[in-house]
Design a protein around this motif. Sequence first.
Motif, PDB file in Angstrom:
ATOM      1  N   LEU A   1     -52.127  36.691  30.281  1.00  0.00           N
ATOM      2  CA  LEU A   1     -53.128  35.428  30.708  1.00  0.00           C
ATOM      3  C   LEU A   1     -52.724  34.147  30.043  1.00  0.00           C
ATOM      4  O   LEU A   1     -52.872  33.200  30.751  1.00  0.00           O
ATOM      5  N   SER A   2     -51.875  34.157  29.052  1.00  0.00           N
ATOM      6  CA  SER A   2     -51.518  33.024  28.471  1.00  0.00           C
ATOM      7  C   SER A   2     -50.378  32.361  29.281  1.00  0.00           C
ATOM      8  O   SER A   2     -50.444  31.123  29.558  1.00  0.00           O
ATOM      9  N   ALA A   3     -49.677  33.022  30.022  1.00  0.00           N
ATOM     10  CA  ALA A   3     -48.549  32.561  30.904  1.00  0.00           C
ATOM     11  C   ALA A   3     -48.994  32.017  32.223  1.00  0.00           C
ATOM     12  O   ALA A   3     -48.584  31.236  32.888  1.00  0.00           O
ATOM     13  N   LYS A   4     -50.285  32.449  32.497  1.00  0.00           N
ATOM     14  CA  LYS A   4     -50.878  32.124  33.954  1.00  0.00           C
ATOM     15  C   LYS A   4     -51.981  31.227  33.678  1.00  0.00           C
ATOM     16  O   LYS A   4     -52.657  30.744  34.730  1.00  0.00           O
TER      17      LYS A   4
ATOM     18  N   GLN B   1     -53.037  27.632  31.957  1.00  0.00           N
ATOM     19  CA  GLN B   1     -52.473  26.714  31.318  1.00  0.00           C
ATOM     20  C   GLN B   1     -53.697  26.022  30.423  1.00  0.00           C
ATOM     21  O   GLN B   1     -53.406  25.562  29.409  1.00  0.00           O
ATOM     22  N   GLU B   2     -54.620  26.026  30.691  1.00  0.00           N
ATOM     23  CA  GLU B   2     -55.968  25.325  30.109  1.00  0.00           C
ATOM     24  C   GLU B   2     -56.264  26.443  28.966  1.00  0.00           C
ATOM     25  O   GLU B   2     -56.798  25.746  27.987  1.00  0.00           O
TER      26      GLU B   2
ATOM     27  N   GLU C   1     -54.768  29.301  23.137  1.00  0.00           N
ATOM     28  CA  GLU C   1     -55.850  30.511  22.658  1.00  0.00           C
ATOM     29  C   GLU C   1     -55.596  31.910  23.039  1.00  0.00           C
ATOM     30  O   GLU C   1     -55.487  32.830  22.040  1.00  0.00           O
ATOM     31  N   PHE C   2     -54.970  31.988  24.259  1.00  0.00           N
ATOM     32  CA  PHE C   2     -54.511  33.730  24.775  1.00  0.00           C
ATOM     33  C   PHE C   2     -53.277  33.840  23.676  1.00  0.00           C
ATOM     34  O   PHE C   2     -53.047  35.060  23.433  1.00  0.00           O
TER      35      PHE C   2
END
Length: 276
Positions: free
Chosen positions: A104-107, A109-110, A114-115
């Motif tokens: 989720l961090s890679a997908k 951006q906002e 945090e991810f």
Amino acid sequence: MDTANTTSRISNLTFQDVQQAAAVKAETIKTWSVKTYKCTKQILSEKLGRGTKTVDLELEAKIEILRDTKRKYENLLALARALATHFSNIIQTQKVLGEAFAELSAKSQELQEEFRYNSETQHVLSKNGENLLAAVNFFISGVTTLCSKTMEDSLITVKRYEASIHRLEFDAYRSELEALNLAPRTEANIMKQAVAQGAFNSHKANYDKLRSDVDVKLQFLDENRVKVMQKQLLLFHNAISAYFAGNQQELESTLKQFNVKGSTPAIASQSWLEKE
């Protein structure tokens, strides 16, 4: 050829040799028969409540303590194994959760940072969880060896002691000697008493040695148990405390101190429970 040699050897035996061999055989059978009779009589007397059975109360108490300790340690093992199973499931879940956060961090951006933080935290937690699991499994292995090998070996010795005929023979000849001591002091009874005293002393020595062997075995076991458990309990306490205090370095130091092979050390700039 062999048959001829055998026949030749038999023919060379004198009547005196045959008579002597027969006498030895007869004496052996007589001794066995007398002992069997006395032991059978003692068994029946004990079952009917007429005869007394020798019981070493101090040794019996030690044996019962051993059996009770083994039961409690086996219960402790069951709980430790359950803890290891549950904790292993937690570690696997943390790994999967960390991968999900990383994806989720890679997908996203906002929420990328945090991810990422959460992914790293789960990664570090799982790595240190593997170290704790290694310590718990080491504890389980040590206690298992103590229960299934060391204690069981002592209990096998105890079972042999309980099943040994030495106690029965001792009581049988003791009962005979006690009866002769109460009999009239005739010349025949005095002679029988002397013979019975000698037989009693011999069987008492055998029984005392057996009891002594069991007692020494239990003493060595207890000393070994304390030594093993001191090490295992210290390891368990230090590893659990370090893990839940978030002290990665202390956890790794504990594994090193007890020569426990853990996972590759996790890289974290802060305590792994203090991630923002």
